[in-house]
Motif scaffolding. Sequence first.
Motif, PDB file in Angstrom:
ATOM      1  N   GLN A  22       0.832  -1.196   0.000  1.00 14.89           N
ATOM      2  CA  GLN A  22       0.000   0.000   0.000  1.00 14.89           C
ATOM      3  C   GLN A  22       0.870   1.252   0.000  1.00 14.89           C
ATOM      4  O   GLN A  22       0.363   2.350  -0.118  1.00 14.89           O
ATOM      5  N   GLU A  23       2.160   1.080   0.182  1.00 19.14           N
ATOM      6  CA  GLU A  23       3.116   2.184   0.097  1.00 19.14           C
ATOM      7  C   GLU A  23       4.188   1.834  -0.930  1.00 19.14           C
ATOM      8  O   GLU A  23       4.539   0.657  -1.108  1.00 19.14           O
ATOM      9  N   GLU A  24       4.685   2.849  -1.580  1.00 19.07           N
ATOM     10  CA  GLU A  24       5.777   2.679  -2.520  1.00 19.07           C
ATOM     11  C   GLU A  24       6.874   3.691  -2.213  1.00 19.07           C
ATOM     12  O   GLU A  24       6.610   4.746  -1.618  1.00 19.07           O
ATOM     13  N   ILE A  25       8.096   3.365  -2.625  1.00 15.64           N
ATOM     14  CA  ILE A  25       9.234   4.234  -2.380  1.00 15.64           C
ATOM     15  C   ILE A  25       9.576   5.016  -3.641  1.00 15.64           C
ATOM     16  O   ILE A  25       9.688   4.445  -4.728  1.00 15.64           O
ATOM     17  N   VAL A  51       7.697   8.413   0.684  1.00 14.48           N
ATOM     18  CA  VAL A  51       6.779   7.278   0.652  1.00 14.48           C
ATOM     19  C   VAL A  51       5.519   7.698  -0.089  1.00 14.48           C
ATOM     20  O   VAL A  51       4.852   8.661   0.293  1.00 14.48           O
ATOM     21  N   LYS A  52       5.229   6.997  -1.166  1.00 11.57           N
ATOM     22  CA  LYS A  52       4.020   7.251  -1.945  1.00 11.57           C
ATOM     23  C   LYS A  52       2.933   6.303  -1.468  1.00 11.57           C
ATOM     24  O   LYS A  52       3.108   5.093  -1.456  1.00 11.57           O
ATOM     25  N   ARG A  53       1.785   6.876  -1.053  1.00  9.63           N
ATOM     26  CA  ARG A  53       0.741   6.078  -0.413  1.00  9.63           C
ATOM     27  C   ARG A  53      -0.535   6.009  -1.239  1.00  9.63           C
ATOM     28  O   ARG A  53      -0.874   6.945  -1.964  1.00  9.63           O
ATOM     29  N   GLU A  54      -1.233   4.883  -1.082  1.00 13.86           N
ATOM     30  CA  GLU A  54      -2.574   4.729  -1.637  1.00 13.86           C
ATOM     31  C   GLU A  54      -3.629   4.722  -0.541  1.00 13.86           C
ATOM     32  O   GLU A  54      -4.820   4.747  -0.820  1.00 13.86           O
TER      33      GLU A  54
END
Length: 256
Positions: A22-25, A51-54
């Motif tokens: 659910q998170e990306e770097i 941190v890129k979040r959904e």
Amino acid sequence: MMRQLLALVMLTLALASPGMAQEEIVADLSQRQVPITADFDGSELILYGAVKRETPISVTEPLSVIITVAGPSNPVTVRRKEKVAGIWINTDAVEIDSAPSFYAISTSRPLNQILSETEDLRYKISIPRAIRSVGAPQAVTDAHEFTNALMRIKAANGTYQARPNTVAFFDQTLFKTAITLPANLTEGTYKVTLYLTRDRHVVTSYSTNLAVEKVGLERFLYRLAHDQPLVYGLLSLFIAIVAGWGASAIFRYFTG
């Protein structure tokens, strides 16, 4: 109709799966290449990202960050010296199958608080796990001590670095750290890996490469010595002869 229902069930299970990130770097390096010259005395690598979040930020289970920088891995032979008849000699020897020439690990919190033993075994993040030593001679009963000795030697010369609490992590979103690269770096491709962990489990990871290589005259001489050793030897001999003749001529000029 049955096929559509099956697809819907599979999609629901995928969304509910705990393995889905659910998170990306999103990250980058201050430099993609470290040039090694004759006067190279080390460098500093800065890593930063977000941190890129959904989904919204979890307050109950906060994230932590682990960043590793690994140099090329090669077999290493570690020998033990013992004093025999007043003389120190090599006795036992263990060949470690694979050990990184350089390894640095930076974390936002102490590693044992943010990573479980199982996850460390799976991803090989800590320094002991990054070293691969499968077997040892039957006569050696304490093979693990040779691995520990290698880690002590590497830590002493700065090529193995354990750096807890050195990743600045702001508002569970932005992070940054700086890693010191020593002067005795091995040339090659270095792998930079960033991990997000939650509840001591890896949530997601991101990897990129860093090139460490000789440049200019140093690279030319290095390649010549390895690719054409005969030419390199003849060239070295020619330079030595010319240098000797020049020094002799200068000496005769000033003394004659």
